[in-house]
Structures are given as C-alpha cells and as structure tokens.
Scaffold this active site. Structure first.
Site, PDB file in Angstrom:
ATOM      1  N   HIS A  89     -11.062 -35.753-105.593  1.00 39.66           N
ATOM      2  CA  HIS A  89      -9.872 -36.158-104.822  1.00 39.66           C
ATOM      3  C   HIS A  89      -9.297 -37.462-105.364  1.00 39.66           C
ATOM      4  CE1 HIS A  89      -7.614 -36.510-100.876  1.00 39.66           C
ATOM      5  NE2 HIS A  89      -7.615 -37.775-101.272  1.00 39.66           N
ATOM      6  N   HIS A  93      -5.804 -38.290-107.615  1.00 42.92           N
ATOM      7  CA  HIS A  93      -4.803 -39.335-107.332  1.00 42.92           C
ATOM      8  C   HIS A  93      -4.490 -40.118-108.608  1.00 42.92           C
ATOM      9  CE1 HIS A  93      -4.038 -38.984-103.128  1.00 42.92           C
ATOM     10  NE2 HIS A  93      -5.229 -39.374-102.703  1.00 42.92           N
ATOM     11  N   HIS A  99      -1.070 -36.379-101.749  1.00 44.47           N
ATOM     12  CA  HIS A  99      -1.745 -35.483-100.821  1.00 44.47           C
ATOM     13  C   HIS A  99      -0.952 -34.200-100.622  1.00 44.47           C
ATOM     14  CE1 HIS A  99      -3.850 -39.257 -99.249  1.00 44.47           C
ATOM     15  NE2 HIS A  99      -4.786 -38.492 -99.763  1.00 44.47           N
ATOM     16  N   TYR A 148      -5.533 -33.269 -96.114  1.00 43.11           N
ATOM     17  CA  TYR A 148      -6.264 -33.883 -95.009  1.00 43.11           C
ATOM     18  C   TYR A 148      -6.808 -32.801 -94.079  1.00 43.11           C
ATOM     19  CZ  TYR A 148      -4.723 -38.759 -95.742  1.00 43.11           C
ATOM     20  OH  TYR A 148      -4.523 -40.029 -96.217  1.00 43.11           O
TER      21      TYR A 148
END
Length: 547
Positions: A89, A93, A99, A148
């Site tokens: 994750h 980025h 996201h 999320y």
C-alpha cells in the site's frame, strides 16, 4: 485507486531504497518479501541505494504520492505496520497511487458518510480530480489494497464508507496483497507489460501447450486429457467446477521398466543475476509406487548450443501410495544460463493402473519456500474437530539447518497459525539462541497463476532475548530448553514453545478466494537468515535486471 498524471514524479526502475537502522527487524524482512511481489507481478524493480539523489527512505506507516523529494523521500513502515499488504500500500503511494475511494468516479461505487468521519481525517476522503489523476481505464476495484475499509477513521457513529454493491461492504479495505487490478494499473502507469521475476505459467487452457514439446522416444508419451481412469477426474485449474479443462498425463500402465515420457518447456533466458528460480506445479499420481516423476533442467552454453547439459533437480516417487488430490510441489532451480525445464515420467517395476499427471506450472526467478503442507478436506476438519485443537506439520529444515514445524490451532469458525523450533540433526553446528531469523507462513491462494494470487501470510522474527513464562529462551536450543514428544514418525524430538497468531483467518475469510480448492488448504513456509545480513549481501551482489 487512481494515479498521478505528472510523469516527472514517476520513478525509474530500479527504484533505490534505504531501510533505516531504527526500523523494526521483522518489518525489514516483510519489506523485502513485498518487493519480491512487485518483481513477480510487475515491471518495477528495486535496489539498495548507492548514491542516487532520489530514493525511498523507509520508516513508519505513510508515504508521499509519487517521486517528490531528493535526498531520501520518506516512506514509513513502523512497528505494527509490518504486514506485506501495508508495505505494498505505502510503496504504491510512493510509485504514484492515490486511494481507491479518492477516484473521481468513486460516487458511482461508494457513498462516503462524512458525518461519521473523525474531523481531522475528513481530508483523507477527498476526491482527486481527473485534471491531476487518471484511472487508465481500469474498473473501480472494491478489492484494491488501496481501498479504505468500511469503518476506517470512524468517530463511532457508524461506517465511513458504504458500497453501492452491498456484497462488497465487508470486503473493502482488504490487507492481504495487491489485487490484479492494482498490478494492471501499476504496469499501465509505468507503460510496461512484462515482469521482472515471472517466467512462465501453463494451465493447458483450451488445450494449448504453452510452447511445450512432447519429446518422448518410447511408446509412453505425455497426453493432453480431461480426465484419467482412477483419477484425477478433472484438471486442477478449474476446481471445484466439474467443467473439465485440460492437463497433461503420462501413463505407466504399459511398456517396460525404465521407459520414459518427456515433456519440455521452451528455452528461457534469465532476467536477474541472482541465479535463483522456483518451479512449482500440481501433480497427481495413481501408478506404481516405483514410478518416478523426474524434474530436470537443460542448460545451454549459448544460442548455438542445440543439445545442452541435463541436471536432475528433483524427483517424486509413489512412496507406497497414490495421491487422492492434486498436490502442490516446489523445485528450486539454480540455472545460470539459458535453460529449459523437462518433466520425465519413468515407468518403475511392477504393475501400474495409472501414471503421473501435472497441471498449473509456474516458474519465477524467486526463492522457493522451505516446505509445503497440504491439508486435504480442510473445511471438514475445521468444522468437525473438537476445538480448540492443535495439528502440526511434518518437521522442516531451513536452508541453514534449523529444524521447525508449523502448527494450526482450530476453533471451527477460525484458526490460528504458530511456529516452533524443534530438535534436528544439525543443531550442534548452529548458533543458539536462534537470532533474527524470520519465519513466514502463507496460506496459499490457489489461483492457478501465481501472478494473480493474494495469499494470507504471517511473519515472525526470532528475538534471542525473548524468554518464556518459565524463564527459558523461546528460541533456544530445543534439546536444552524444549520438551520431549513423540512425533508422527514415532521418533522422540524436543520442541520449543509455540509463537504465532491466534486468529490468523476465519472460515469466511478463506472462502473469499481460492484458499480452499478441491477441499484442500495449502500452507507454505520458510525460515530465512538475518535480514540485515541479507541486505548486505544484496548490496554486495547487486542482483539486478540485465541491461
């Protein structure tokens, strides 16, 4: 998950990185495993930093988006963040990903409940406009590692994200591994279609041979079939579906002892300098106990070498009983030149009613696990065993010689995973306590193609100062600090205390992907050397993609 559009913020592969000295030792090992997943599934490679101005400096649990700062751009993987999906994750980025729920089209797929979000974190849920981001045409992905979870940053008044397709409500926010769509978008962002460490997959789909050749000289030959008398009744690829696909089978029912059937892959060139490869495939045996499945590599000196040199790398025999399920097998290879893999089925002595079958062949330039533990009829075992109950893998040896085994603690609706050191034949030659070695246990996602797998895993690093409740070393020499037991081979061995995770996965979790296939669950595991030593070796060897 959308990505940046500014190409000036993209990295040049191989991406330099530094793992800071204050980073938790277990997290360092998890990071190295995550980088291997990038190599396996994408065109992005990484290297320890030499003197580059732009590099990733790994620390705690967050990252900037894209390549932003010179002199060490921070990316944080701290204590409690040492899980492979969290590493992926944060590295995504850094590679340029936003996201998933920040995509400019997110309102078509989710509803953000701003009234339920902690005030200081509402900006985390902002939309990133299509003037500064792109989706590359990749569909919205509820299973993205960049999404999320439904309750992330809640103020306690309810969920923060509601999926418009209700069946994904409890699946968003998965922290297992990158999804196939994550990988697809990464490759589109960096304008590539190849992989650093993946060499081949063949599931004989639609009757294709994947450029493999049947080169047998005797009457016994490999045949492409959909079922075999006495099993298997279907291929492995499509389990549990009864819509039969194809697999390869070599019969040993006829012919003379020593007759062989050969199946060879195409010639392949190495892409990395580390000279490590792992072959994995599924096999099924229903012939004589003296039949053999031999795995060879044939190395070629150069393009003009037409014959090459054969090396035997592995062997599977009947071992007195046929298989009742497709069985996963790994073979470490050490090719240093152009090579091909060859599968030889050799007829043994005595009568045979079947032979060997193989399916779902994968080859990568990564290390194989130390061991494989396949538990057939796992769901039935989980549901019917008086719980809590412990079951143990056979004893396994690491590449250094440490003996250990894996344990599952069954609770019907969920289970835990544990590891323990046990006494072995090399104990007197090893360093004790066993220090800063990392155990990794994976429950294999049995997607036929390893590039599409999202396996659940756990890593634990040995601490030489850790003591048990009775005051002895958790990772000490088993014959000195362990307890004697009689194992499955009726041999007395010494075992240390168990260390692990009491709630590794639920029955609901393992039904979400191919963790159960044909009723079987498969666990693979390894115990690797001191992570800092591995990093020093990487810096010295500088294993890389060949120019």
């Amino acid at each position: 998950r959308s990505t940046i559009t500014d190409e000036n913020k993209l990295w040049t592969s191989r991406v330099p990185y530094v793992l800071n000295n204050d980073l938790e030792i277990n997290s360092k090992g998890v990071i190295l495993r995550a980088l291997d997943q990038f190599r396996l599934k994408s065109c992005i490679d990484f290297k320890p930093r030499d003197s580059e101005d732009y590099y990733i400096s790994v620390k705690q649990c967050w990252s900037y988006i894209g390549r932003v700062f010179s002199n060490g751009q921070e990316l944080s993987i701290g204590i409690g963040c040492g899980y492979i999906a969290i590493v992926e994750h944060e590295f995504l980025h850094a590679l340029g990903f936003y996201h998933e729920q920040s995509r400019y089209d997110r309102d078509d797929y989710v509803t953000i409940q701003f009234e339920n979000i902690l005030e200081d974190y509402k900006s985390n849920f902002r939309i990133v406009g299509n003037n500064v981001s792109t989706t590359h045409g990749v569909p919205y992905d509820y299973l993205s590692v960049m999404h999320y979870g439904k309750d992330d940053f809640t103020n306690g008044k309810g969920s923060t994200i509601i999926t418009k397709d209700s069946k994904f409500q409890n699946l968003i926010g998965q922290r297992v591994e990158m999804s196939a769509n994550d990988v697809q978008e990464l490759n589109l962002l960096y304008k590539c279609s190849s992989s650093v460490a993946f060499r081949m997959y063949c599931g004989f789909t639609d009757g294709t041979m994947c450029q493999m050749s049947n080169c047998s000289q005797s009457s016994n030959r490999w045949e492409m079939v959909k079922d075999v008398y006495g099993g298997p009744n279907s291929d492995h690829t499509n389990l549990p579906s009864q819509d039969a696909g194809y697999f390869m089978h070599a019969s040993t029912r006829s012919g003379q002892e020593g007759d062989s059937a050969w199946l060879e892959t195409k010639r392949m060139s190495l892409q990395r300098d580390c000279h490590v490869q792992c072959l994995q495939f599924y096999y099924y045996h229903n012939g004589s106990e003296s039949d053999e499945l031999n795995i060879w590599i044939r190395e070629f000196q150069d393009n003009l070498d037409a014959t090459g040199t054969l090396y035997l790398m592995g062997q599977i025999t009947g071992n007195g009983k046929p298989t009742s399920h497709w069985t996963l097998h790994h073979v470490p290879l050490n090719a240093t030149k152009q090579f091909q893999v060859e599968f030889e089925v050799r007829k043994g002595a005595g009568n045979s009613t079947g032979g060997f079958s193989i399916d779902d062949i994968n080859l990568s330039e990564l290390e194989c696990p130390d061991g494989t533990w396949q538990i057939n009829d796992f769901e039935r075992l989980l549901n019917t065993t008086d719980t809590p109950a412990l079951i143990y893998s056979p004893r396994q040896y690491s590449s250094e010689g440490y003996a250990y085994r894996v344990a599952l603690k069954l609770y019907q609706s969920y289970f835990g995973v544990f590891v323990q050191l046990v006494s072995g034949v090399y104990d007197d030659q090893l360093q004790w306590p066993c220090q800063q070695r990392q155990f990794t246990v994976q429950m294999v996602d049995q997607n036929p193609n390893i590039q599409l797998q999202m396996s659940k895993q756990m890593s634990i690093t040995t601490d030489p100062n850790l003591l048990t409740s009775s005051g002895v070393s958790t990772w000490g020499k088993p014959r000195e600090v362990g307890s004697p037991i009689v194992d499955e081979n009726n041999e007395t061995i010494y075992v240390n205390t168990l260390s692990g995770r009491n709630n590794f996965a639920s029955l609901e979790d393992i039904k979400s992907r191919d963790y159960l296939k044909g009723g079987s669950a498969i666990f693979i595991f390894s115990l690797q050397e001191n992570v800092d030593v591995v990093l020093l070796m990487m810096i010295k060897i500088k294993s890389s993609i060949k120019e």
